[in-house]
Motif scaffolding. Structure first.
Motif, PDB file in Angstrom:
ATOM      1  N   CYS A 294      50.411  48.238  28.758  1.00 66.10           N
ATOM      2  CA  CYS A 294      48.991  47.914  28.931  1.00 66.10           C
ATOM      3  C   CYS A 294      48.253  48.035  27.599  1.00 66.10           C
ATOM      4  N   SER A 295      48.593  49.036  26.824  1.00 67.43           N
ATOM      5  CA  SER A 295      47.973  49.228  25.511  1.00 67.43           C
ATOM      6  C   SER A 295      48.326  48.069  24.565  1.00 67.43           C
ATOM      7  N   LEU A 296      49.584  47.629  24.586  1.00 71.25           N
ATOM      8  CA  LEU A 296      49.982  46.472  23.771  1.00 71.25           C
ATOM      9  C   LEU A 296      49.160  45.244  24.146  1.00 71.25           C
ATOM     10  N   LEU A 297      48.959  45.026  25.439  1.00 71.17           N
ATOM     11  CA  LEU A 297      48.166  43.882  25.894  1.00 71.17           C
ATOM     12  C   LEU A 297      46.700  44.055  25.509  1.00 71.17           C
ATOM     13  N   ASP A 298      46.172  45.269  25.668  1.00 71.52           N
ATOM     14  CA  ASP A 298      44.781  45.539  25.295  1.00 71.52           C
ATOM     15  C   ASP A 298      44.552  45.292  23.813  1.00 71.52           C
ATOM     16  N   ASN A 299      45.528  45.627  22.989  1.00 71.41           N
ATOM     17  CA  ASN A 299      45.417  45.372  21.554  1.00 71.41           C
ATOM     18  C   ASN A 299      45.357  43.874  21.265  1.00 71.41           C
ATOM     19  N   GLN A 300      46.023  43.059  22.080  1.00 72.55           N
ATOM     20  CA  GLN A 300      45.977  41.609  21.908  1.00 72.55           C
ATOM     21  C   GLN A 300      44.616  41.049  22.322  1.00 72.55           C
ATOM     22  N   VAL A 301      43.951  41.713  23.272  1.00 72.87           N
ATOM     23  CA  VAL A 301      42.593  41.325  23.644  1.00 72.87           C
ATOM     24  C   VAL A 301      41.695  41.476  22.424  1.00 72.87           C
ATOM     25  N   THR A 302      41.813  42.620  21.769  1.00 75.04           N
ATOM     26  CA  THR A 302      40.989  42.912  20.591  1.00 75.04           C
ATOM     27  C   THR A 302      41.367  42.025  19.412  1.00 75.04           C
ATOM     28  N   ALA A 303      42.638  41.896  19.123  1.00 77.61           N
ATOM     29  CA  ALA A 303      43.099  41.186  17.927  1.00 77.61           C
ATOM     30  C   ALA A 303      43.051  39.666  18.063  1.00 77.61           C
ATOM     31  N   ASN A 304      43.349  39.156  19.254  1.00 78.48           N
ATOM     32  CA  ASN A 304      43.524  37.708  19.400  1.00 78.48           C
ATOM     33  C   ASN A 304      42.672  37.068  20.480  1.00 78.48           C
ATOM     34  N   GLY A 305      41.827  37.829  21.141  1.00 80.56           N
ATOM     35  CA  GLY A 305      40.994  37.256  22.180  1.00 80.56           C
ATOM     36  C   GLY A 305      41.738  36.919  23.451  1.00 80.56           C
ATOM     37  N   PHE A 306      42.936  37.482  23.616  1.00 83.71           N
ATOM     38  CA  PHE A 306      43.730  37.272  24.833  1.00 83.71           C
ATOM     39  C   PHE A 306      43.003  37.944  25.994  1.00 83.71           C
ATOM     40  N   ASN A 307      42.871  37.239  27.099  1.00 81.06           N
ATOM     41  CA  ASN A 307      42.192  37.790  28.274  1.00 81.06           C
ATOM     42  C   ASN A 307      43.171  37.896  29.435  1.00 81.06           C
ATOM     43  N   TYR A 308      43.139  39.041  30.095  1.00 81.27           N
ATOM     44  CA  TYR A 308      44.014  39.192  31.256  1.00 81.27           C
ATOM     45  C   TYR A 308      43.372  40.104  32.294  1.00 81.27           C
ATOM     46  N   LYS A 309      43.854  39.944  33.517  1.00 86.04           N
ATOM     47  CA  LYS A 309      43.469  40.838  34.610  1.00 86.04           C
ATOM     48  C   LYS A 309      44.748  41.463  35.134  1.00 86.04           C
ATOM     49  N   ASN A 310      44.721  42.762  35.294  1.00 84.13           N
ATOM     50  CA  ASN A 310      45.900  43.515  35.695  1.00 84.13           C
ATOM     51  C   ASN A 310      45.911  43.697  37.218  1.00 84.13           C
ATOM     52  N   TYR A 311      46.877  43.075  37.875  1.00 79.24           N
ATOM     53  CA  TYR A 311      47.032  43.194  39.330  1.00 79.24           C
ATOM     54  C   TYR A 311      48.097  44.222  39.710  1.00 79.24           C
ATOM     55  N   SER A 312      48.492  45.048  38.777  1.00 79.69           N
ATOM     56  CA  SER A 312      49.501  46.073  39.051  1.00 79.69           C
ATOM     57  C   SER A 312      48.982  47.070  40.070  1.00 79.69           C
ATOM     58  N   VAL A 313      49.900  47.785  40.657  1.00 76.16           N
ATOM     59  CA  VAL A 313      49.542  48.783  41.652  1.00 76.16           C
ATOM     60  C   VAL A 313      49.171  50.076  40.931  1.00 76.16           C
ATOM     61  N   PRO A 314      47.901  50.455  40.975  1.00 79.76           N
ATOM     62  CA  PRO A 314      47.519  51.710  40.324  1.00 79.76           C
ATOM     63  C   PRO A 314      48.072  52.916  41.082  1.00 79.76           C
ATOM     64  N   LYS A 315      48.220  53.998  40.366  1.00 78.29           N
ATOM     65  CA  LYS A 315      48.817  55.191  40.945  1.00 78.29           C
ATOM     66  C   LYS A 315      48.038  55.706  42.159  1.00 78.29           C
ATOM     67  N   ASN A 316      46.742  55.550  42.129  1.00 78.48           N
ATOM     68  CA  ASN A 316      45.910  56.069  43.226  1.00 78.48           C
ATOM     69  C   ASN A 316      45.627  55.012  44.296  1.00 78.48           C
ATOM     70  N   ASP A 317      46.376  53.906  44.280  1.00 76.18           N
ATOM     71  CA  ASP A 317      46.174  52.831  45.244  1.00 76.18           C
ATOM     72  C   ASP A 317      46.726  53.237  46.608  1.00 76.18           C
ATOM     73  N   PRO A 318      46.014  52.898  47.664  1.00 76.47           N
ATOM     74  CA  PRO A 318      46.471  53.265  49.017  1.00 76.47           C
ATOM     75  C   PRO A 318      47.814  52.660  49.418  1.00 76.47           C
ATOM     76  N   ILE A 319      48.282  51.592  48.764  1.00 79.81           N
ATOM     77  CA  ILE A 319      49.568  51.034  49.192  1.00 79.81           C
ATOM     78  C   ILE A 319      50.712  51.993  48.898  1.00 79.81           C
ATOM     79  N   ASN A 320      50.468  52.963  48.026  1.00 83.08           N
ATOM     80  CA  ASN A 320      51.487  53.986  47.798  1.00 83.08           C
ATOM     81  C   ASN A 320      51.689  54.853  49.037  1.00 83.08           C
ATOM     82  N   ASP A 321      50.713  54.798  49.948  1.00 87.21           N
ATOM     83  CA  ASP A 321      50.788  55.575  51.184  1.00 87.21           C
ATOM     84  C   ASP A 321      51.242  54.723  52.368  1.00 87.21           C
TER      85      ASP A 321
END
Length: 144
Positions: A32-59
């Motif tokens: 995620c940090s590598l991708l965030d650095n590309q946002v800053t350096a190159n204007g790359f835009n993304y939305k992260n659809y990953s399952v966060p640790k505190n997401d209810p689907i873990n339950d």
């Protein structure tokens, strides 16, 4: 190294699902940090659809519910990024995520761990692109 096409990146936001094991949170956060650095350096835009640790689907009550929830989370993504560490070969859920990604027609990008001699052949065999631990390489695979 080839310059990234910034015009393409400014025109689109890339929806990503980053597969990971919560046992290896550090690797997920580094990608995620590598991708965030590309946002800053190159204007790359993304939305992260990953399952966060505190997401209810873990339950989720059972594997069927968890699979369905992962599929719903992955559906809007254009690319699925999978860390190709050797642990992935033995992960039931990474194998299921690969299966879901293929069924949904998602591009699979395998990211080989930094300075790793052993990587997951399961992930690499499923991948459309295999890249190193480098933000611009990951972005090129996403955009390409």
């Amino acid at each position: 190294m080839q310059q990234l096409n910034k015009e393409v990146m400014f025109m689109a936001t890339y929806n990503l699902f980053i597969s990971h094991s919560w046992a290896y949170t550090d690797s997920y956060e580094k990608v995620c940090s590598l991708l965030d650095n590309q946002v800053t350096a190159n204007g790359f835009n993304y939305k992260n659809y990953s399952v966060p640790k505190n997401d209810p689907i873990n339950d989720a009550a059972n594997d069927k519910q968890l699979r369905s929830a992962i599929e719903a989370q992955m559906r809007p993504a254009s690319s699925v990024i999978i860390l190709a560490g050797v642990y992935a070969t033995y992960s039931k859920w990474i194998n299921i995520e690969i299966e879901i990604a293929k069924a949904l027609g998602k591009k699979i990008i395998a990211v080989q761990p930094w300075d790793s001699e052993r990587t997951s052949s399961v992930v690499k065999n499923a991948a459309d692109h295999i890249v190193g631990w480098n933000g611009s390489s990951i972005v090129k695979a996403i955009c390409g």
